[in-house]
Design an enzyme around this catalytic site. Structure first.
Site, PDB file in Angstrom:
ATOM      1  N   ARG A 199     -10.850   5.108   9.709  1.00  0.00           N
ATOM      2  CA  ARG A 199     -10.684   3.810  10.351  1.00  0.00           C
ATOM      3  C   ARG A 199     -11.999   3.167  10.793  1.00  0.00           C
ATOM      4  NH1 ARG A 199      -5.691   3.757  14.511  1.00  0.00           N
ATOM      5  NH2 ARG A 199      -7.265   4.517  15.942  1.00  0.00           N
ATOM      6  N   ARG A 211      -4.033 -10.365  13.603  1.00  0.00           N
ATOM      7  CA  ARG A 211      -4.041  -9.121  12.826  1.00  0.00           C
ATOM      8  C   ARG A 211      -4.922  -9.253  11.588  1.00  0.00           C
ATOM      9  NH1 ARG A 211       1.594  -9.024  13.806  1.00  0.00           N
ATOM     10  NH2 ARG A 211       2.291  -8.897  11.648  1.00  0.00           N
ATOM     11  N   ARG A 249       9.610 -11.551   6.189  1.00  0.00           N
ATOM     12  CA  ARG A 249      10.295 -10.315   6.566  1.00  0.00           C
ATOM     13  C   ARG A 249      11.372 -10.584   7.610  1.00  0.00           C
ATOM     14  NH1 ARG A 249       5.459  -5.938   7.245  1.00  0.00           N
ATOM     15  NH2 ARG A 249       5.125  -7.050   9.210  1.00  0.00           N
ATOM     16  N   ARG A 309      10.632  -9.999  13.232  1.00  0.00           N
ATOM     17  CA  ARG A 309      10.037  -9.172  14.280  1.00  0.00           C
ATOM     18  C   ARG A 309       9.249 -10.076  15.220  1.00  0.00           C
ATOM     19  NH1 ARG A 309       9.737  -3.725  12.219  1.00  0.00           N
ATOM     20  NH2 ARG A 309      10.415  -3.846  10.067  1.00  0.00           N
ATOM     21  N   LYS A 336       0.815  -1.218   0.000  1.00  0.00           N
ATOM     22  CA  LYS A 336       0.000   0.000   0.000  1.00  0.00           C
ATOM     23  C   LYS A 336       0.848   1.267   0.000  1.00  0.00           C
ATOM     24  CE  LYS A 336      -1.840   0.703   3.844  1.00  0.00           C
ATOM     25  NZ  LYS A 336      -2.566   0.991   5.088  1.00  0.00           N
TER      26      LYS A 336
END
Ligand SMILES: [Zn+2]
Length: 214
Positions: free
Chosen positions: A89, A167, A123, A156, A14
């Site tokens: 949001r 999430r 990642r 992470r 994004k």
């Protein structure tokens, strides 16, 4: 003038897509996440507030997000328009925002959950200098070693399957009602974000008939 909202789950590219679009079309790119990060890095009053909230394990509240966006839109010149990311949001913000600004459309980057998981779990982060890596798109020269400082690469803490599942569920729960509101009032272009950065960008421009200014 062009005004867009861009949406997409983490890993959907994004930020990259919003930046490409903004750079070429002279739009302002307002990223709520980037604004908060900038304030934390530069030790502003807002940054200190955000840091306190994060340290307590909470999320930045809607009121704070709203005031940041309001300041942004009133302080910046956006003669040619903007692309906003991280806002609205919730349903109330969306209704208000759509009434106040004449939005051209909503860019909704779509990435299937399996692909989000695949991308996010690839990642890595250098434990010494903080540089980002990605085992799919941006591999280090030597496995698990930072190209720049030779530090160890680590995932992470919250990039694990369990945290990611939470999430993903949160994202879908928050986004579904928003998309429903947008679809009632505006043109929503859902774009397949599994493709290359260039292809995704080309699709966005095609859907909104966007041509860079000469
Ligand atoms: Zn490093």
């Amino acid at each position: 003038m062009r005004k867009f909202i861009i949406m997409g789950i983490q890993g959907s590219g994004k930020g990259t897509q919003a930046k490409l679009l903004a750079d070429d079309l002279d739009l302002e790119h307002f990223s709520v996440g980037d604004i908060f990060r900038w304030n934390v890095q530069h030790h502003t009053k807002l940054g200190a507030q955000v840091k306190r909230i994060m340290a307590s394990g909470s999320l930045v509240g809607d009121d704070m997000v709203e005031s940041v966006v309001r300041d942004c839109l009133s302080n910046h010149d956006w003669n040619f328009g903007f692309v906003i990311d991280g806002f609205p949001r919730n349903a109330r913000q969306a209704e208000f925002f759509l009434e106040s600004y004449d939005i051209d459309g909503v860019i909704n980057l779509h990435l299937p959950d399996e692909e989000v998981i695949h991308r996010v779990l690839a990642r890595r982060l250098c434990s010494r200098c903080g540089l980002d890596y990605n085992l799919i798109a941006h591999r280090p020269l030597r496995p698990d070693t930072c190209d720049v400082c030779q530090g160890d690469l680590v995932a992470r803490a919250d990039d694990n399957p369990e945290a990611l599942a939470v999430r993903l569920a949160d994202y879908h729960e928050e986004t579904k009602p928003l998309i429903a509101i947008f679809e009632r009032k505006e043109f929503v272009a859902t774009i397949d974000a599994t493709r290359s950065v260039e292809d995704v960008q080309a699709s966005i421009r095609q859907r909104f008939a966007l041509v860079p200014r000469p």
